[in-house]
Design a protein around this motif. Structure first.
Motif, PDB file in Angstrom:
ATOM      1  N   UNK A 142       0.810  -0.953   0.201  1.00 59.19           N
ATOM      2  CA  UNK A 142      -0.080  -0.140   0.161  1.00 59.19           C
ATOM      3  C   UNK A 142       0.546   1.409  -0.249  1.00 59.19           C
ATOM      4  N   UNK A 143       0.864   1.734  -0.973  1.00 56.29           N
ATOM      5  CA  UNK A 143       1.453   3.564  -0.854  1.00 56.29           C
ATOM      6  C   UNK A 143       0.981   4.004  -0.885  1.00 56.29           C
ATOM      7  N   UNK A 144      -0.557   4.881  -1.397  1.00 56.15           N
ATOM      8  CA  UNK A 144      -1.334   5.645  -1.233  1.00 56.15           C
ATOM      9  C   UNK A 144      -2.704   5.580   0.164  1.00 56.15           C
ATOM     10  N   UNK A 145      -2.903   6.139   0.164  1.00 52.67           N
ATOM     11  CA  UNK A 145      -3.585   7.075   1.272  1.00 52.67           C
ATOM     12  C   UNK A 145      -4.967   7.720   0.575  1.00 52.67           C
ATOM     13  N   UNK A 146      -6.027   7.369   1.234  1.00 54.17           N
ATOM     14  CA  UNK A 146      -7.352   8.314   1.537  1.00 54.17           C
ATOM     15  C   UNK A 146      -7.789   8.484   2.803  1.00 54.17           C
ATOM     16  N   UNK A 147      -7.393   9.267   3.230  1.00 50.58           N
ATOM     17  CA  UNK A 147      -8.032   9.004   4.536  1.00 50.58           C
ATOM     18  C   UNK A 147      -8.685   9.613   4.858  1.00 50.58           C
TER      19      UNK A 147
ATOM     20  N   UNK B 272     -13.268  12.538  -2.531  1.00 49.38           N
ATOM     21  CA  UNK B 272     -12.527  13.226  -3.777  1.00 49.38           C
ATOM     22  C   UNK B 272     -13.678  12.375  -4.623  1.00 49.38           C
ATOM     23  N   UNK B 273     -13.958  13.804  -5.630  1.00 48.45           N
ATOM     24  CA  UNK B 273     -14.642  13.616  -7.398  1.00 48.45           C
ATOM     25  C   UNK B 273     -14.185  13.107  -8.802  1.00 48.45           C
ATOM     26  N   UNK B 274     -14.482  12.151  -8.637  1.00 41.21           N
ATOM     27  CA  UNK B 274     -13.713  11.780  -9.908  1.00 41.21           C
ATOM     28  C   UNK B 274     -13.270  11.016  -9.936  1.00 41.21           C
ATOM     29  N   UNK B 275     -12.346  10.390 -10.157  1.00 36.78           N
ATOM     30  CA  UNK B 275     -11.308   8.854 -11.236  1.00 36.78           C
ATOM     31  C   UNK B 275      -9.821   8.686 -10.779  1.00 36.78           C
ATOM     32  N   UNK B 276     -10.088   7.415 -10.630  1.00 41.68           N
ATOM     33  CA  UNK B 276      -8.770   7.206  -9.470  1.00 41.68           C
ATOM     34  C   UNK B 276      -7.715   6.486 -10.413  1.00 41.68           C
TER      35      UNK B 276
ATOM     36  N   UNK C 291      -3.889   0.979  -3.066  1.00 44.68           N
ATOM     37  CA  UNK C 291      -4.015   2.232  -2.716  1.00 44.68           C
ATOM     38  C   UNK C 291      -5.109   1.893  -0.709  1.00 44.68           C
ATOM     39  N   UNK C 292      -5.210   2.481  -0.408  1.00 48.04           N
ATOM     40  CA  UNK C 292      -5.776   2.437   0.571  1.00 48.04           C
ATOM     41  C   UNK C 292      -7.219   3.686   0.328  1.00 48.04           C
ATOM     42  N   UNK C 293      -8.997   3.194   1.116  1.00 46.61           N
ATOM     43  CA  UNK C 293      -9.220   4.276   0.506  1.00 46.61           C
ATOM     44  C   UNK C 293      -9.616   3.933   2.430  1.00 46.61           C
ATOM     45  N   UNK C 294     -10.056   5.837   2.976  1.00 41.43           N
ATOM     46  CA  UNK C 294     -10.438   5.694   4.255  1.00 41.43           C
ATOM     47  C   UNK C 294     -11.722   6.317   4.138  1.00 41.43           C
ATOM     48  N   UNK C 295     -11.847   7.585   3.080  1.00 48.35           N
ATOM     49  CA  UNK C 295     -12.617   8.487   3.131  1.00 48.35           C
ATOM     50  C   UNK C 295     -13.683   8.019   2.305  1.00 48.35           C
ATOM     51  N   UNK C 296     -13.619   8.995   1.446  1.00 49.71           N
ATOM     52  CA  UNK C 296     -15.349   8.814   0.227  1.00 49.71           C
ATOM     53  C   UNK C 296     -14.888   8.647  -1.126  1.00 49.71           C
ATOM     54  N   UNK C 297     -15.450   8.616  -2.547  1.00 50.27           N
ATOM     55  CA  UNK C 297     -14.941   8.681  -3.175  1.00 50.27           C
ATOM     56  C   UNK C 297     -16.322   8.856  -3.995  1.00 50.27           C
ATOM     57  N   UNK C 298     -16.019   9.676  -4.912  1.00 57.07           N
ATOM     58  CA  UNK C 298     -17.434   9.640  -5.931  1.00 57.07           C
ATOM     59  C   UNK C 298     -16.360   9.413  -7.243  1.00 57.07           C
ATOM     60  N   UNK C 299     -16.648   8.765  -7.819  1.00 60.83           N
ATOM     61  CA  UNK C 299     -16.022   8.529  -9.876  1.00 60.83           C
ATOM     62  C   UNK C 299     -15.276   6.551  -9.140  1.00 60.83           C
ATOM     63  N   UNK C 300     -15.147   6.735 -10.342  1.00 59.20           N
ATOM     64  CA  UNK C 300     -14.659   5.024 -10.521  1.00 59.20           C
ATOM     65  C   UNK C 300     -12.782   5.320  -9.755  1.00 59.20           C
TER      66      UNK C 300
ATOM     67  N   UNK D 264     -18.660   5.662  -4.746  1.00 56.13           N
ATOM     68  CA  UNK D 264     -19.808   5.757  -5.708  1.00 56.13           C
ATOM     69  C   UNK D 264     -19.348   5.493  -6.550  1.00 56.13           C
ATOM     70  N   UNK D 265     -19.664   4.483  -7.401  1.00 54.40           N
ATOM     71  CA  UNK D 265     -18.816   4.128  -8.330  1.00 54.40           C
ATOM     72  C   UNK D 265     -18.538   2.923  -8.632  1.00 54.40           C
ATOM     73  N   UNK D 266     -17.719   2.972 -10.236  1.00 55.52           N
ATOM     74  CA  UNK D 266     -16.601   1.257 -10.519  1.00 55.52           C
ATOM     75  C   UNK D 266     -15.369   1.113  -9.494  1.00 55.52           C
ATOM     76  N   UNK D 267     -15.066  -0.180  -9.413  1.00 53.15           N
ATOM     77  CA  UNK D 267     -14.106  -0.676  -8.260  1.00 53.15           C
ATOM     78  C   UNK D 267     -13.545  -1.601  -9.903  1.00 53.15           C
ATOM     79  N   UNK D 268     -12.099  -1.501  -9.980  1.00 51.84           N
ATOM     80  CA  UNK D 268     -11.305  -2.837 -11.002  1.00 51.84           C
ATOM     81  C   UNK D 268     -10.439  -2.109  -9.892  1.00 51.84           C
ATOM     82  N   UNK D 269      -9.866  -4.007  -9.890  1.00 56.04           N
ATOM     83  CA  UNK D 269      -8.403  -3.689  -9.296  1.00 56.04           C
ATOM     84  C   UNK D 269      -7.954  -5.000  -9.490  1.00 56.04           C
ATOM     85  N   UNK D 270      -6.785  -5.921  -8.718  1.00 60.11           N
ATOM     86  CA  UNK D 270      -6.368  -7.069  -9.061  1.00 60.11           C
ATOM     87  C   UNK D 270      -6.682  -8.167  -8.091  1.00 60.11           C
ATOM     88  N   UNK D 271      -6.031  -6.663  -6.855  1.00 63.21           N
ATOM     89  CA  UNK D 271      -7.189  -7.491  -5.631  1.00 63.21           C
ATOM     90  C   UNK D 271      -7.357  -6.839  -5.091  1.00 63.21           C
ATOM     91  N   UNK D 272      -9.176  -6.904  -4.571  1.00 59.79           N
ATOM     92  CA  UNK D 272      -9.808  -6.216  -4.383  1.00 59.79           C
ATOM     93  C   UNK D 272     -10.473  -6.752  -2.372  1.00 59.79           C
TER      94      UNK D 272
END
Length: 130
Positions: free
Chosen positions: A9-14, A19-23, A29-38, A58-66
């Motif tokens: 894990x190298x990135x964190x959304x605390x 965040x609004x927009x795609x990432x 990536x570790x997500x602890x906050x809110x994300x509106x986007x893919x 609020x959006x689509x998720x795609x990764x190797x390991x989720x």
């Protein structure tokens, strides 16, 4: 799992961050906050996404390991492994190669295991003549 060392894990959304927009990310990536986007793990490089208990997507998720233990409003696609932990709440279809679902996890959608190309070919039904 990836045939080599799992990415770190190298990135964190605390927590408290929205965040609004795609990432698009690679590695972890570790997500602890809110994300509106893919949220997309960059294809071609190993990726791991952790959606913690305090997180909402609020959006689509795609990764190797989720790994999900929070709320996802949208489809989830795990190219290798999907882990739904006890407080996971997914409102959408989930697609995975391997699935680990803990007691208490909820999916309001279809569970769709991936199939390799050869296995996904469905033979045609025989013709019935009158």
């Amino acid at each position: 799992m990836f045939g080599h060392k799992q990415p770190t894990i190298k990135s964190l959304i605390s927590p408290g961050c929205a965040i609004e927009g795609n990432v698009v990310f690679q590695d972890g990536l570790r997500l602890d906050g809110e994300l509106r986007g893919n949220v997309l793990g960059r294809p071609g490089s190993a990726s791991i996404l952790v959606v913690s208990e305090s997180a909402t997507v609020h959006g689509e998720i795609e990764a190797d390991h989720v790994i999900v233990n929070g709320a996802v409003h949208g489809p989830v696609r795990a190219r290798v492994m999907l882990e739904l932990q006890p407080k996971a709440r997914v409102l959408g279809d989930v697609t995975y190669q391997a699935l680990e679902m803990h007691q208490g996890a909820l999916v309001n959608g279809r569970l769709c295991p991936m199939q390799d190309a050869a296995a996904s070919v469905v033979p045609a039904a025989p013709q019935v003549s009158d």
